[in-house]
Motif scaffolding. Structure first.
Motif, PDB file in Angstrom:
ATOM      1  N   ASP A  68     -43.353   1.859  49.649  1.00  0.00           N
ATOM      2  CA  ASP A  68     -44.671   1.248  49.779  1.00  0.00           C
ATOM      3  C   ASP A  68     -45.228   1.507  51.170  1.00  0.00           C
ATOM      4  OD1 ASP A  68     -44.486   0.204  47.231  1.00  0.00           O
ATOM      5  OD2 ASP A  68     -43.524  -1.633  47.915  1.00  0.00           O
ATOM      6  N   LYS A 108     -46.272   7.935  48.751  1.00  0.00           N
ATOM      7  CA  LYS A 108     -46.059   8.569  47.450  1.00  0.00           C
ATOM      8  C   LYS A 108     -45.230   9.840  47.596  1.00  0.00           C
ATOM      9  CE  LYS A 108     -48.577  10.511  43.524  1.00  0.00           C
ATOM     10  NZ  LYS A 108     -49.918  10.810  42.966  1.00  0.00           N
ATOM     11  N   ASN A 131     -38.322   2.897  45.670  1.00  0.00           N
ATOM     12  CA  ASN A 131     -39.775   2.730  45.654  1.00  0.00           C
ATOM     13  C   ASN A 131     -40.241   2.615  47.098  1.00  0.00           C
ATOM     14  OD1 ASN A 131     -40.049   2.660  42.818  1.00  0.00           O
ATOM     15  ND2 ASN A 131     -39.420   0.523  42.791  1.00  0.00           N
ATOM     16  N   TYR A 149     -43.366   2.906  56.418  1.00  0.00           N
ATOM     17  CA  TYR A 149     -43.218   2.561  55.014  1.00  0.00           C
ATOM     18  C   TYR A 149     -42.234   1.409  54.850  1.00  0.00           C
ATOM     19  CZ  TYR A 149     -44.878   7.361  55.068  1.00  0.00           C
ATOM     20  OH  TYR A 149     -45.576   8.493  55.343  1.00  0.00           O
ATOM     21  N   GLU A 161     -41.578   8.956  48.352  1.00  0.00           N
ATOM     22  CA  GLU A 161     -40.880   8.452  47.169  1.00  0.00           C
ATOM     23  C   GLU A 161     -40.461   9.596  46.254  1.00  0.00           C
ATOM     24  OE1 GLU A 161     -41.935   5.701  43.285  1.00  0.00           O
ATOM     25  OE2 GLU A 161     -42.844   5.212  45.209  1.00  0.00           O
ATOM     26  N   ALA A 212     -50.732   5.580  52.516  1.00  0.00           N
ATOM     27  CA  ALA A 212     -50.556   5.490  51.064  1.00  0.00           C
ATOM     28  C   ALA A 212     -50.102   6.818  50.472  1.00  0.00           C
ATOM     29  CB  ALA A 212     -51.859   5.031  50.405  1.00  0.00           C
TER      30      ALA A 212
END
Length: 712
Positions: free
Chosen positions: A110, A121, A108, A553, A124, A117
C-alpha cells in the motif's frame, strides 16, 4: 581461541582513516561466543528432545525420570521413547505454513502518499513474482516455519544473487525502405498494423515502429547479422536463506532488538573457486587450504562434512569463512557506518562498506515464543520436556511388565501325564491323564498381566497437559470431536482459544516476512535491471521499471488461518442467502468471488469476476422493440408539445396585435381631443403655402431674367 600473534596487523587498503583491524573484528566475535554457546546448548537440547536421539535414562527407580543417577540400560528392559514433542510439532507445521502458501500472492503493498500509488502497484507485482519464480517459495516457507517451531528461533539471511557471463550475441541488421503509394507491400504493412503484435515477426514489428515514428510508410528487411560480445545476466534476483543457529553469532548487547545489534558474524562454507568467481574478494592467494578444514572448525556446523565427504583438489576444497556485518567509525568522526568484512583463518579477504541500500544488517530473526530481552525465542519443546520424560518413563514401565511375561506359553504339571499320553497331547490326539490330578489346575496358559488403570490415567493426564500447554489438539483420543467438548459451544470455545494462540505465533512469523520483504524492496530499487517484464495473467504482461519502484510503502501479508477463512466464507454465504436477491449482478459477483477465493478456488474466483452473461436474442429483440416504442411515444409527446407551444404563441401574437390597435386608437382620440391633429394640419398647410410662395417668387425671377439672356 586463535593465536593473536598470527593475525594480520597490516592494512587492507580501503583508504579509510580508521580502518578496523582483523584483531578488532575477531575480538567482537569471540566476545559474543559465550552468549551464543549458551543459546546453542539450549537449542541442541530442544532438538534432542524433539527427535529423541538420546538413550533413555534407566535408573534404579524407572518411574523417576529426573533421578540424576543414570545407569546402563539393562538387558530385557524397554528402550521405547515416545515422541510427544514431535507429535505436537507435526500438528503445528501445516497450520502455520499453509496461511502463507494458500494464496499465489503473499504480499500486498500500500502507498503512504498519493504519489507512491503507482510505485506500490509495481512493487507488489515484482515482489510476488520474485517469491513465486526466483525463490522456491514452498521450500523456503516450510523451512522457515519448521525451523522456528523446532528451534524456537529462525534466522533468515537476505541477499542478492548476481551471475553474468561473456558470450557472443547475434543482432540482426535491418534495411529500411520507404514505400510509395503504388507499392504492393503497403497493403501488407496496413494488415500487419491491424493484427496482433504477438504473432508478427521482428522485421514487421520494426517496420511498424519506423512507420509510426516517421509518419510515412516504411518496410524493413533483414540484410545480415551482427555478432557482438556482451555481458549477459544469468541471475539478478534476491535470495533468502534460513541459517543454521550455530553459524550465526549475534551481538548480545542488543537486548532483544535486532535493529540495535552492532554486529552479526555469519560463518559459511566456500572454496577458492567460488570466491574467485564472486569477484569481491582479495588476498585469495594467502589462504592456506591445507591447514583449513570444515571439520576442524568446532564453531561451525556442517551437515555434509560430518559424513566424511570432502574435495581434495585445491580449487574445490571447502573451508570455513566468516562474514562480519556491523558498524564501525571508518572516518574517525565518531559516527559509525555499516561495513562488511570477511576472513578465512587469519586472512582478511573482504572489507568494504555495506553494499545494501538500507544500510542494515541483512539478517531477520523471528522468535517462536518471545523471551524478554532476548532475540531468541523458545519452542513448545521447552514446555513439554517434563511431560515427554514422564510419558516415556511410564510407557517403558508398562512395556517392561508386558515384555517380561510368558505370554502364549503353556505350563503343565509334571505328574499330570505319563510319557505316552504326553506325546499324544503334544500331537493333538486324545490322551489320558493321571488320576488324582485336575487338568484345569495342571495346565496353565500364560497371558499378559493386567496393567493398572493408574498407568493409563497418567498417560492420558500427560497428553492432556501437553495439549493445554501448547494449545495444540493432537487428537490423542482419536480423530473425533469428543476431545473438544461435550457441546458445540464448548468445542467452538476450545477451537477459538487455540486459534488465538496460533494467530499470535503466525503474527510474529508474518512480521518476519514483512521485514524480509522491506529489505527486498530496497534491493530491487538498487540492483534490479532497468526493466523487468512480469506475467500478470495468461495474456497480460506488465513492464516494471526500476525508476518506478522508489517511494514509501506499507506492507501487508495475505495470510489467514483455515478457520478464519471458513468463517468469512460462511458469513458471506449467509449474506447472499438473506439479501442476495436485492443485489445487482456486479455486487453478487463480487461476494461470490470472495467466497471462492476463501475456499481456495482462485480460478473459479477469476472466472466469476470476468463472467458476463450472454444476452438472449429474443430478449434483445423485445428490448429493441420496447426502446423503439418508447422513442415513438417520446416523438409523439414532443410533437404535441410543439403544437401546443405554437398555438399558445399565436394566441399571444393576436393578443399583442389587439393591444397595439387599441393603444393606437386611444392615442388618436386623445390627440383629437387636445387639438394635436388640428395643429398638425395647420402646420402642414402653412408649410405648403410657404413652399408655394417661394416657388412663385423663384419662377418670376427666372422669367424676368430670360430677355436679357436672349439679347446676349
Amino acid at each position: 581461541m586463535q593465536d593473536e600473534t598470527k593475525r594480520q596487523p597490516e592494512s587492507f587498503g580501503t583508504g579509510w582513516e580508521n580502518e578496523p583491524d582483523l584483531n578488532d573484528l575477531i575480538a567482537d566475535y569471540e566476545g559474543a561466543r559465550n552468549d551464543h554457546d549458551y543459546q546453542s546448548a539450549k537449542i541442541s537440547n530442544w532438538l534432542e528432545n524433539l527427535h529423541v536421539t538420546s538413550e533413555p535414562e534407566v535408573t534404579s527407580n524407572s518411574l523417576n525420570p529426573f533421578n540424576s543417577s543414570k545407569s546402563k540400560v539393562l538387558k530385557g528392559k524397554s528402550t521405547v521413547k515416545p515422541k510427544l514433542i514431535r507429535k505436537q510439532a507435526e500438528w503445528r507445521y501445516t497450520s502455520l505454513s499453509e496461511p502463507f502458501l494458500n494464496s499465489p500472492d503473499i504480499f500486498n503493498v500500500d502507498p503512504v502518499t498519493f504519489e507512491d500509488a503507482e510505485g506500490a502497484k509495481q512493487n507488489e507485482l515484482l515482489l510476488n513474482n520474485q517469491f513465486n519464480t526466483r525463490i522456491d517459495k514452498t521450500k523456503f516457507i516450510d523451512e522457515y516455519v519448521r525451523t522456528c517451531v523446532n528451534e524456537g528461533t529462525v534466522i533468515v539471511k537476505v541477499g542478492w544473487a548476481v551471475e553474468t557471463i561473456i558470450k557472443d550475441v547475434e543482432y540482426p541488421i535491418y534495411q529500411i525502405t520507404e514505400l510509395d503509394e503504388n507499392s504492393r507491400k503497403l497493403d501488407n504493412l496496413q494488415e500487419a498494423m491491424a493484427a496482433d503484435p504477438v504473432t508478427l515477426p521482428d522485421e514487421v514489428l520494426k517496420a511498424i515502429e519506423v512507420t509510426k515514428g516517421t509518419g510515412r510508410p516504411h518496410w524493413v528487411s533483414q540484410s545480415g547479422i551482427d555478432v557482438v560480445e556482451e555481458e549477459v545476466v544469468l541471475k539478478n534476483h534476491p535470495t533468502v536463506e534460513v541459517c543454521e543457529y550455530e553459524n550465526v553469532t549475534i551481538d548480545p548487547s542488543c537486548k532483544g532488538d535486532m535493529a540495535k545489534a552492532n554486529f552479526v558474524v555469519y560463518s559459511f562454507e566456500t572454496s577458492k573457486s567460488e570466491l574467485e568467481k564472486d569477484g569481491r574478494y582479495e588476498n585469495l592467494d594467502k589462504i592456506v587450504t591445507n591447514t583449513q578444514s570444515v571439520l576442524a572448525d568446532a564453531d561451525h556446523k556442517s551437515e555434509y562434512a560430518e559424513g566424511g565427504f570432502t574435495f581434495n583438489d585445491e580449487p574445490r576444497k571447502k573451508f570455513v569463512a566468516r562474514e562480519y556485518w556491523g558498524y564501525w567509525d571508518i572516518d574517525g568522526s565518531g559516527k559509525t557506518k555499516p561495513i562488511v568484512a570477511t576472513w578465512v583463518g587469519e586472512t582478511l579477504i573482504r572489507l568494504e562498506e555495506n553494499p545494501y541500500p538500507d544500510g542494515c544488517i541483512p539478517f531477520v530473526v523471528v522468535p517462536y515464543l518471545p523471551v524478554k530481552k532476548s532475540v531468541y525465542g523458545e519452542p513448545d519443546g521447552e514446555l513439554l520436556e517434563d511431560n515427554q520424560k514422564i510419558l516415556g518413563a511410564v510407557t517403558r514401565g508398562m512395556m517392561d511388565v508386558m515384555g517380561r511375561s510368558a505370554n502364549g506359553q503353556i505350563g503343565i504339571r509334571k505328574d499330570a501325564l505319563d510319557v505316552v499320553n504326553k506325546r499324544k497331547w503334544e500331537k493333538g490326539a486324545d490322551y489320558e491323564f493321571n488320576p488324582g490330578v485336575d487338568p484345569r489346575q495342571a495346565v496353565i496358559n500364560h497371558t499378559y498381566p493386567e496393567l493398572p488403570n493408574s498407568a493409563f490415567q497418567m498417560i492420558m493426564h500427560q497428553n492432556n497437559e501437553a495439549e493445554s500447554l501448547s494449545g495444540i489438539k493432537a487428537f490423542n483420543e482419536g480423530i473425533s470431536g469428543a476431545g473438544l467438548g461435550d457441546t458445540a459451544a464448548a468445542a467452538n470455545g476450545a477451537l477459538g482459544a487455540a486459534a488465538q494462540r496460533e494467530m499470535g505465533i503466525l503474527r510474529r512469523l508474518s512480521n518476519g516476512m514483512r521485514d524480509i520483504a522491506r529489505k527486498v524492496i530496497a534491493m530491487n530499487q538498487e540492483f534490479l535491471e532497468e526493466e523487468e517484464v512480469i506475467r500478470v495473467t495468461n495474456k497480460e504482461f506488465v513492464t516494471v521499471r526500476r525508476d518506478d519502484l522508489a517511494g514509501y510503502y506499507d506492507l501487508r501479508l495475505s495470510i489467514s488461518t483455515a478457520e478464519a477463512d471458513e468463517q468469512k466464507a460462511k458469513e458471506l454465504a449467509f449474506m447472499l442467502q438473506t439479501t442476495g436477491q436485492q443485489f445487482g449482478l456486479d455486487m453478487y459477483k463480487l461476494i461470490l468471488a470472495d467466497i471462492a477465493r476463501l475456499r481456495k478456488m482462485p480460478e473459479l474466483a477469476q472466472q466469476i469476476t470476468e463472467f458476463s452473461p450472454e444476452p438472449d436474442p429474443m430478449a434483445q429483440a423485445l428490448q429493441q422493440e420496447e426502446v423503439r416504442a418508447a422513442q415513438l411515444e417520446n416523438a409523439k409527446l414532443e410533437a404535441e408539445i410543439n403544437k401546443i407551444n405554437a398555438e399558445a404563441g399565436k394566441a399571444v401574437a393576436d393578443s399583442n396585435n389587439k393591444t397595439a390597435d387599441t393603444d393606437r386608437k386611444n392615442l388618436d382620440y386623445v390627440q383629437e381631443e387636445m387639438g394635436v391633429n388640428q395643429e398638425r394640419e395647420l402646420e402642414k398647410m402653412k408649410a405648403q403655402s410657404k413652399g408655394n410662395m417661394e416657388h412663385e417668387v423663384l419662377k418670376k425671377q427666372l422669367e424676368s431674367s430670360e430677355p436679357n439672356k436672349t439679347e446676349l
